[in-house]
Design a protein around this motif. Sequence first.
Motif, PDB file in Angstrom:
ATOM      1  N   GLY A  46      10.963   7.580   4.893  1.00 37.36           N
ATOM      2  CA  GLY A  46      12.124   7.014   4.225  1.00 37.36           C
ATOM      3  C   GLY A  46      12.952   6.099   5.095  1.00 37.36           C
ATOM      4  O   GLY A  46      13.564   5.147   4.607  1.00 37.36           O
ATOM      5  N   ALA A  47      12.997   6.364   6.404  1.00 42.03           N
ATOM      6  CA  ALA A  47      13.764   5.508   7.311  1.00 42.03           C
ATOM      7  C   ALA A  47      12.993   4.238   7.646  1.00 42.03           C
ATOM      8  O   ALA A  47      13.493   3.118   7.496  1.00 42.03           O
ATOM      9  CB  ALA A  47      14.109   6.275   8.583  1.00 42.03           C
ATOM     10  N   ARG A  52      10.866   5.449  -2.725  1.00 43.39           N
ATOM     11  CA  ARG A  52      12.019   6.205  -3.239  1.00 43.39           C
ATOM     12  C   ARG A  52      12.777   6.854  -2.091  1.00 43.39           C
ATOM     13  O   ARG A  52      14.014   6.883  -2.075  1.00 43.39           O
ATOM     14  CB  ARG A  52      11.559   7.264  -4.243  1.00 43.39           C
ATOM     15  N   GLU A  53      12.020   7.373  -1.109  1.00 43.42           N
ATOM     16  CA  GLU A  53      12.664   7.965   0.071  1.00 43.42           C
ATOM     17  C   GLU A  53      13.476   6.918   0.826  1.00 43.42           C
ATOM     18  O   GLU A  53      14.544   7.226   1.378  1.00 43.42           O
ATOM     19  CB  GLU A  53      11.609   8.584   0.988  1.00 43.42           C
ATOM     20  N   ALA A  77       0.814  -1.220   0.000  1.00 45.14           N
ATOM     21  CA  ALA A  77       0.000   0.000   0.000  1.00 45.14           C
ATOM     22  C   ALA A  77       0.845   1.267   0.000  1.00 45.14           C
ATOM     23  O   ALA A  77       0.311   2.364  -0.217  1.00 45.14           O
ATOM     24  CB  ALA A  77      -0.920   0.000   1.215  1.00 45.14           C
ATOM     25  N   ALA A  78       2.166   1.139   0.224  1.00 45.57           N
ATOM     26  CA  ALA A  78       3.028   2.322   0.332  1.00 45.57           C
ATOM     27  C   ALA A  78       3.125   3.033  -1.013  1.00 45.57           C
ATOM     28  O   ALA A  78       3.121   2.418  -2.075  1.00 45.57           O
ATOM     29  CB  ALA A  78       4.417   1.923   0.824  1.00 45.57           C
ATOM     30  N   PHE A  90      17.322   7.237   1.633  1.00 45.44           N
ATOM     31  CA  PHE A  90      17.811   7.111   3.014  1.00 45.44           C
ATOM     32  C   PHE A  90      19.070   6.251   3.044  1.00 45.44           C
ATOM     33  O   PHE A  90      20.079   6.626   3.643  1.00 45.44           O
ATOM     34  CB  PHE A  90      16.711   6.498   3.878  1.00 45.44           C
ATOM     35  N   ARG A  91      19.015   5.102   2.382  1.00 40.63           N
ATOM     36  CA  ARG A  91      20.190   4.216   2.358  1.00 40.63           C
ATOM     37  C   ARG A  91      21.357   4.855   1.603  1.00 40.63           C
ATOM     38  O   ARG A  91      22.524   4.734   2.005  1.00 40.63           O
ATOM     39  CB  ARG A  91      19.808   2.876   1.730  1.00 40.63           C
TER      40      ARG A  91
END
Length: 573
Positions: A447-448, A284-285, A277-278, A289-290
């Motif tokens: 994103g995290a 992409r965030e 559902a995201a 983040f990575r």
Amino acid sequence: MELNQALNHAVAAHQAGNLVAAERGYRQVLKAIPNQPVALNLLGLIAISQGKNARAVQLLQKAIVAKPDFADAFNHLGVAQRKLAQHERAVKSFSRAVALDPALTEAHNNLGNVHKDLLAFEAAAQCYQRAIALEGKNFEPHYNLGNVLRELERLEPARQSYRNALALNPNHIEARFNLAALLERSHDLPGAMEAVEEVLSRAPGMAGALVLKAKILRRGKQETEAAAVLEGVDAASLAPEDGVSVCFEMGRIYDALGRPEQAFAHFARGNQMQKSAASKEVMREARRFRQGIEETLEQLLPGIADNWQNIGASDRQDPVFLIGFPRSGTTLLDQVLDAHPLIQVMEERPVVPRLVKNLGSSGKPLPNDYAHLTGEEAELLRAEYFEQASRHLELKEGSLLVDKMPLNILYVPLIVRLFSDARFIFALRHPADVVLSNFMQLYRLNGAMANFLELESAADTYCAIMELWKKCRTALPVRVHTIRYEGLVTDLEEEVRPLLEFLDVDWSDAVLDPTGHARVRDGINTPSYEQVAEPVYLKSRYRWRQYRNELAPVLGRLEPWAERLGYSLNDGF
């Protein structure tokens, strides 16, 4: 028919809900007088109701050109702009509306809504309060105020706002549900149960209310009864958010019942549903983040600080930063420290991340760029830090500020650069427990946190962040005291006394009752609010051993870190 009469007939049709006749009447007026502001304004309002928001903006802007002091048109323009996600423009339009007509309650409420969209909760609350002062018997601003006060963790005022709203509209289900949820969050389980039962009497199949009832039963140690509430609920048939909540609550219930295989299956299903559902932007965030961690790692070379020019020190006492990988015991430690009369803890507020965002817009977002920070820039950033902090906490003279934000670990280079006397508290916990706990936690995705939807990515994120911390310790002058979660729950006083000495703060017996402090604290801005309101217990210590089979795919990745940090994957210590 005279134009005034035609306009009046159109307005009457509009008020009666006959939009076809109203639109025809407004167009008739505009055919004769193309810039008639009232007709343009109300035709724009019809366009909004039809979802034609771009067309509404055009009509309303014409109305404003024809009548620059038209407060209603500015208000409606803001509504259309908000629906088009033009939030900054909407703020300007609503602000202009209330400047022209300070008594326009709807515009104050709408301005609050767009501030809420922008996460400016303080500004939103002020707008709703002005709307209430103008029209105290209007349900909507009372309800909206409750929502933003909840976000600000002002739980008692939020509860009162919902009660005020319900006094005006007793049948509003969401207000009743939100009040029940706040009572649970405030640890008033009997009150929460009474409130949620009232919700279910009015909306028997409401999934969120069923989940809340199960949570209240589980927290009251009635796990079997809690499972019975949800076992007949088909998570897949629900809206994604509700289905995810059902899965996670069932996972917690089975974990409490000592049935790890079933618990893990529910957590895995909930995470998969949440990932499906995201939005694409959130995923992409997560990648960005990575990538941000990798870029910082590349630049954190020994001696990097040698190239930093002197930018002077802060003219205030530097904060202490409580960091660590999420779910490492930072919330428990937060309650311990905040109970001390001379310590104030700012709880998970993105003050440092906002500084980083501002640096990004100035082209200085990474460690190599910090060498070029001037003293003037640094002083402005420090001033901005304390100004932002004061929005979340009433900073008291003589108190030590502890900024508790676990993932500020990503920004240690900037913190060390800006605050030369900064001290860090590093919360440490068994790597397998940390990864498992994050996988089992229902987060609001960003994103995290999107990196914890799968066990493998959670483990990879842990390894990357711990490598970053290791490099920070090597490359930067970091003053740090490490606290082990396992020691904290085993012997609180033995673990905390050296910490207070590190902070140059005298001992206070108040720190020995974090549970009592959590129960009287108005709000805990973290998913761990449940646990810290319970007596300190050992259940979460080495919980991973119950899930050894489920964790098997990632234990190999975690083993080097476990050994390096003084833990083991053999006996759990």
